[in-house]
Scaffold this motif. Sequence first.
Motif, PDB file in Angstrom:
ATOM      1  N   PRO A 360       0.837  -1.207   0.000  1.00  0.00           N
ATOM      2  CA  PRO A 360       0.000   0.000   0.000  1.00  0.00           C
ATOM      3  C   PRO A 360       0.867   1.251   0.000  1.00  0.00           C
ATOM      4  CG  PRO A 360      -0.706  -1.563   1.690  1.00  0.00           C
ATOM      5  CD  PRO A 360       0.622  -2.037   1.184  1.00  0.00           C
ATOM      6  N   GLU A 361       0.427   2.248  -0.711  1.00  0.00           N
ATOM      7  CA  GLU A 361       1.140   3.524  -0.705  1.00  0.00           C
ATOM      8  C   GLU A 361       0.734   4.325   0.525  1.00  0.00           C
ATOM      9  OE1 GLU A 361       0.189   5.292  -4.436  1.00  0.00           O
ATOM     10  OE2 GLU A 361       1.230   3.752  -5.613  1.00  0.00           O
ATOM     11  N   ASP A 362       1.410   5.441   0.756  1.00  0.00           N
ATOM     12  CA  ASP A 362       1.139   6.247   1.945  1.00  0.00           C
ATOM     13  C   ASP A 362      -0.338   6.604   2.025  1.00  0.00           C
ATOM     14  OD1 ASP A 362       3.762   6.147   2.627  1.00  0.00           O
ATOM     15  OD2 ASP A 362       4.268   8.138   1.831  1.00  0.00           O
ATOM     16  N   GLY A 363      -0.946   6.339   3.183  1.00  0.00           N
ATOM     17  CA  GLY A 363      -2.341   6.700   3.414  1.00  0.00           C
ATOM     18  C   GLY A 363      -3.340   5.680   2.924  1.00  0.00           C
ATOM     19  N   GLU A 364      -2.906   4.695   2.156  1.00  0.00           N
ATOM     20  CA  GLU A 364      -3.832   3.686   1.663  1.00  0.00           C
ATOM     21  C   GLU A 364      -4.108   2.630   2.736  1.00  0.00           C
ATOM     22  OE1 GLU A 364      -3.177   3.484  -3.168  1.00  0.00           O
ATOM     23  OE2 GLU A 364      -2.027   2.113  -1.896  1.00  0.00           O
ATOM     24  N   ILE A 365      -5.362   2.283   2.879  1.00  0.00           N
ATOM     25  CA  ILE A 365      -5.723   1.187   3.778  1.00  0.00           C
ATOM     26  C   ILE A 365      -6.376   0.092   2.949  1.00  0.00           C
ATOM     27  CG2 ILE A 365      -6.000   2.651   5.820  1.00  0.00           C
ATOM     28  CD1 ILE A 365      -9.005   2.564   5.373  1.00  0.00           C
ATOM     29  N   THR A 367      -9.291  -2.700   2.745  1.00  0.00           N
ATOM     30  CA  THR A 367     -10.595  -3.034   3.322  1.00  0.00           C
ATOM     31  C   THR A 367     -11.213  -4.202   2.573  1.00  0.00           C
ATOM     32  OG1 THR A 367     -11.701  -1.419   1.878  1.00  0.00           O
ATOM     33  CG2 THR A 367     -11.042  -0.661   4.079  1.00  0.00           C
ATOM     34  N   TYR A 409     -10.312  -3.890  -1.301  1.00  0.00           N
ATOM     35  CA  TYR A 409     -10.142  -2.532  -1.808  1.00  0.00           C
ATOM     36  C   TYR A 409      -8.881  -1.934  -1.198  1.00  0.00           C
ATOM     37  CZ  TYR A 409     -14.947  -2.824  -3.485  1.00  0.00           C
ATOM     38  OH  TYR A 409     -16.097  -3.208  -4.139  1.00  0.00           O
ATOM     39  N   VAL A 410      -8.087  -1.297  -2.032  1.00  0.00           N
ATOM     40  CA  VAL A 410      -6.871  -0.612  -1.575  1.00  0.00           C
ATOM     41  C   VAL A 410      -7.039   0.865  -1.884  1.00  0.00           C
ATOM     42  CG1 VAL A 410      -4.377  -0.380  -1.805  1.00  0.00           C
ATOM     43  CG2 VAL A 410      -5.440  -2.642  -1.959  1.00  0.00           C
ATOM     44  N   GLY A 411      -7.028   1.674  -0.825  1.00  0.00           N
ATOM     45  CA  GLY A 411      -7.238   3.101  -1.024  1.00  0.00           C
ATOM     46  C   GLY A 411      -8.586   3.410  -1.657  1.00  0.00           C
ATOM     47  N   GLY A 412      -9.580   2.578  -1.398  1.00  0.00           N
ATOM     48  CA  GLY A 412     -10.918   2.799  -1.924  1.00  0.00           C
ATOM     49  C   GLY A 412     -11.138   2.269  -3.320  1.00  0.00           C
ATOM     50  N   GLN A 413     -10.125   1.714  -3.968  1.00  0.00           N
ATOM     51  CA  GLN A 413     -10.267   1.173  -5.316  1.00  0.00           C
ATOM     52  C   GLN A 413     -10.298  -0.349  -5.268  1.00  0.00           C
ATOM     53  OE1 GLN A 413      -7.845   2.992  -8.477  1.00  0.00           O
ATOM     54  NE2 GLN A 413      -7.006   4.374  -6.912  1.00  0.00           N
TER      55      GLN A 413
END
Length: 442
Positions: A360-365, A367, A409-413
Amino acid sequence: MKRTELPRAEALCARYLDKKQPVLAAVSGGADSMCLLYFLREQGYDVSCAHFNHQLRGAEAARDENFVRAWCEKEGIPFYPGTGDVRAHARATGKTEEEAGRDLRYAFLRETAQMLGAQIALAHHLDDNAETVLLNLVRGTDLRGLCGMRPRQGDIVRPFLGQTREELVTYARAHNIPHVEDHTNADPNAAARNYLRLEILPRLRELNPRAPQHIAATARSLTVLDDALEQAAEAALSHAKAQDGGISLSLNCFLAADEVVQPRILLHLADALGLGRKDIGRKQLDAICALAQRGGSAERRYTLPQGALVRIADGSLTMAFSPAALPKAVLVENVPLPWGNFELTLLHKPDGEGISLRAPEDGEIITVAPCDLNARLMLQGANGARSVKRLCVDRKLSLTERDALPALYVGGQLAAVWRLGTDVTFLPEGGDAACFVRIIPR
């Protein structure tokens, strides 16, 4: 006037009311219901009066209640008042005021009757029944709607259903039975039933003065056919079984029933499920029957109101309430997460079955959530992106399996869907997993 001048009412009372048991008459204060109260007492029944104030007509409604109360006190008839906020109930349930009023009124009648150990009697007469049949016909109905009201329906008895409005008016005059008038009854625009009574039925009487009697007679004839269809539907339903929180019936058993019986079977399934029939119309019934008759092994579904679902698969037709949608949840490293039929754990490296992802990149979570069927995945080696729905079809996943798939989902995608694959954008660089989501069926 002799009592025998209402012979059909006497006959219905003799058939459906037990003189050894009290009778609770629903009385609005209008001519019909006041006749009913008087008539039942004259017939020797232990009668009480129930009056429900709908809080819709202000001072006029209070006038009606006071009138009925005073008359009952004068005549020595027990009086039971009830009231309810019809408008509030309509807002809370999404029903019309007419429907909400009926709900509250009937609930009050049944509660009072249970307290007294009484039978319930309503004052609907032959003209009311003709109006009901016409109203159902205009609004769209099946055979049951064309049968109108019955002298006895469940715990309700209608002694006057064979008598005309004119006969009751004559009876009231002969016995000096008082009543009050609801001014809205004279307004054809106040309700659809008013329009039928004031505008349509008079014109039908010009064609034939006995039009209401003929309409009601036809309705009575149709009840024989309606009863036969009900019996056939009940016979088929006797083979239904409770299964997976729903009601399931062999598809062969359903299809073996006549096409006119199949919708009745569906309505009985809805009753057994607790869904009820009110929001299930001809359109829904026809669509479900068409799905059942289509044939083939593919799973088929149809969504009903109140979150109910009809599923046709594996040789069965099942009606059940849809399970609540699984929530979106954040994956925390090394913390197992129960989700639906799976347990997911976010790890640094592969361990068992699961999905490998890039770091994950910075800030990515990361889900997990139900997959969006219209979302698209670009799989490695594929010629363009494809929708999740299309990929499920290609892999021959059933609708039940599809709905249970965890999507990551990674960073909402959308990054990956279990059993479908990972989007190339989220594949690990160089083939080495920077993170791994272990997925274990539960």
